[in-house]
Motif scaffolding. Sequence first.
Motif, short mmCIF file in Angstrom:
data_model
loop_
_atom_site.label_atom_id
_atom_site.label_comp_id
_atom_site.label_asym_id
_atom_site.label_seq_id
_atom_site.Cartn_x
_atom_site.Cartn_y
_atom_site.Cartn_z
N ALA A 214 -5.51 8.75 -4.68
CA ALA A 214 -6.48 7.65 -4.69
C ALA A 214 -6.07 6.52 -5.63
O ALA A 214 -6.38 5.35 -5.38
CB ALA A 214 -7.87 8.18 -5.06
N LEU A 215 -5.36 6.85 -6.69
CA LEU A 215 -4.95 5.84 -7.66
C LEU A 215 -3.92 4.87 -7.08
O LEU A 215 -3.76 3.75 -7.59
CB LEU A 215 -4.37 6.52 -8.90
N TYR A 216 -3.20 5.29 -6.03
CA TYR A 216 -2.09 4.49 -5.50
C TYR A 216 -2.26 4.14 -4.01
O TYR A 216 -1.36 3.56 -3.42
CB TYR A 216 -0.77 5.27 -5.68
N ARG A 217 -3.43 4.44 -3.47
CA ARG A 217 -3.61 4.41 -2.02
C ARG A 217 -3.16 3.11 -1.37
O ARG A 217 -2.45 3.10 -0.36
CB ARG A 217 -5.07 4.70 -1.65
N ASP A 218 -3.55 1.97 -1.89
CA ASP A 218 -3.20 0.68 -1.27
C ASP A 218 -2.18 -0.11 -2.09
O ASP A 218 -1.94 -1.29 -1.82
CB ASP A 218 -4.46 -0.16 -1.08
N LYS A 219 -1.55 0.55 -3.05
CA LYS A 219 -0.69 -0.15 -4.00
C LYS A 219 0.58 -0.69 -3.37
O LYS A 219 1.14 -1.70 -3.83
CB LYS A 219 -0.33 0.79 -5.15
N TYR A 220 1.04 -0.06 -2.28
CA TYR A 220 2.36 -0.41 -1.74
C TYR A 220 2.29 -1.10 -0.38
O TYR A 220 3.31 -1.17 0.33
CB TYR A 220 3.22 0.86 -1.67
N LEU A 221 1.14 -1.64 -0.04
CA LEU A 221 0.99 -2.32 1.25
C LEU A 221 1.78 -3.62 1.31
O LEU A 221 2.01 -4.15 2.41
CB LEU A 221 -0.49 -2.59 1.53
N ALA A 222 2.21 -4.14 0.17
CA ALA A 222 3.05 -5.35 0.18
C ALA A 222 4.47 -5.05 0.65
O ALA A 222 5.22 -5.97 0.99
CB ALA A 222 3.09 -5.98 -1.21
N GLY A 223 4.85 -3.76 0.67
CA GLY A 223 6.12 -3.38 1.28
C GLY A 223 7.24 -3.09 0.31
O GLY A 223 7.16 -3.33 -0.90
N TRP A 224 8.32 -2.57 0.88
CA TRP A 224 9.44 -2.13 0.05
C TRP A 224 10.27 -3.27 -0.51
O TRP A 224 10.83 -3.14 -1.60
CB TRP A 224 10.33 -1.13 0.78
N GLU A 225 10.36 -4.39 0.19
CA GLU A 225 11.12 -5.52 -0.38
C GLU A 225 10.45 -6.04 -1.65
O GLU A 225 11.12 -6.30 -2.65
CB GLU A 225 11.25 -6.66 0.63
N LYS A 226 9.13 -6.17 -1.61
CA LYS A 226 8.39 -6.65 -2.77
C LYS A 226 8.53 -5.67 -3.93
O LYS A 226 8.73 -6.07 -5.09
CB LYS A 226 6.92 -6.83 -2.40
N PRO A 359 13.89 6.32 4.38
CA PRO A 359 14.87 5.39 3.80
C PRO A 359 14.30 4.09 3.26
O PRO A 359 14.92 3.48 2.38
CB PRO A 359 15.83 5.13 4.96
N GLY A 360 13.15 3.64 3.76
CA GLY A 360 12.62 2.36 3.29
C GLY A 360 12.22 2.39 1.83
O GLY A 360 12.75 1.63 1.00
#
Length: 547
Positions: A214-226, A359-360
């Motif tokens: 829950a602490l990280y659920r939406d943290k990486y929606l900006a993607g792997w490049e960001k 891999p991403g």
Amino acid sequence: MRCLLSLVFFTSLSVAADRPNVMFILADDLGYSDLGCYGGDIATPNLDALAKEGLRFTQFYNTARCWPTRGALMSGYYAQQIHRDELPGLGGGGRGVRQSWARLLPDYLKPAGYRNYHSGKWHIDGPVLQSGFDRSLDVRNQGNFFSSKGNALDDVPVVPPENETGYYATTATADHAIDCLKEHAANYQKSPFFHYVAFIAPHFPLHALPEDIALYRDKYLAGWEKMRQTRYQRQKYMGIVNTELSAVERDIGPPYDFPDAFEKLGPGEINRPLPWDDLTDEQRHFQATKMAIHAAMVHRMDIEIGRILQQLREMGAYENTLIFFASDNGASAEIMVRNGGHDPKAEPGSAATYLCLGPGFSNACNTPFRRHKTWVHEGGISTPLIAHWPQGIQAHGELRHTPAHVVDIVPTVLEVAGVEKPKAWQDETLPEAPGKSLVPALAKDEIIARDSLWWLHEGNRAVRVGDWKLVAAKGDPWELYDLSTDRAEAHNLAAKMPDKVKELEAIWQKQTDQFSDLAKKTLNEQPQAPATGKGKGKGKAQAKQRE
């Protein structure tokens, strides 16, 4: 000079009881940039505090894979020297059996009065207690973080309770470590200890506690490049890297092909680090969720490490315990479904699911380097190394830039423990070990002199001499890089410097030949590979072997 350094470290260690304790904490499939103190965005306050109070090595290496790293770490020899990784035409690997002379670190420490403990993953040949450890929790169940089925306590299989609600492998590993430390404080406080704490996290399957996810659920929606760019900027600010950010290799996917996995995982799964904006909404959500679970696993590991550190403080051992932290290889690009399958309707990260990072985000976790676990480009073999020892390391928060390798840990520990490695074992002369003591680098930022560092895993090969690295993926031609400015391995100099390529290739081949000559002496003692059959049965057997 070495004697002077030793004198500085041990002026207060006048009797055996004052010899330092040593704890080596090993993560599994952790990326180079995953920790906060190495530029990451995951909350790792306990490890960050160790780094702030101690040292961070910027060029520390493993073997690119689980079992070779563990064999090299505990023995002080390259895995190929002790049959624990494959040599051309000679076999070896996960089923390989060490020679009788290839002892592990506890066997050298025990005569000096050390108690030896193991908590977590083993993945070395032979029973744990026969390798010199006094107590062990062998977390053999690497397919379900929520079950102890298959584990062993002091080499005896564990009988799980009917209801294992509340069990989580990372916490269980720390519980066992703390129990060992409490027993040591109660019964052996006059003896030093060596403790090998080997977490499975964040190895697949991606299993984590709901409150951590829950602490990280939406943290990486900006993607792997960001994520790569942000981590890279932090690393540059910290002074950890002085290279450019490696280019994303869009055509590099998982190292092994399991096409049936994609049918089980559904349309959210992809096997290439494609541009984030080119993914569907479903794919972006699926991938970001996997990274959130990976982050939650690292976060929980840090919490459990904090509990272990607190036990050291409570028993008065914190100040005189040399603590190391590292990873067995880089983050993994693997994608597969095993151990009971994957239920797409279950909550991601729960016991009914089987997810791999892929891999991403693996590429992003290994920022700023190229490739992943199993490859011997920098992304596969680079690991954080934190060293913390209040009584023995005067520097706080400093970086160490010397190239170093897991084979260096045995000679380092033996030196700080004041133990001289024997020249023979049971009347058999020990081969010269490749590792170098890192004790001088604990005192100041200096380069440890060595002839070379060498790699070979599943046809991927490399050698490093000074700042020159020669590297090639299986079946590919050699690439040449100047790591003093290009650890991103972005500027291949092989065509411009063919003589340097020939020079380094000769060094790699000479070492390979020497290791082969050593392995041939005991080749008849190695187990024969079992018949695997054909078709799907063979694929499953190979997958199990590669774990």
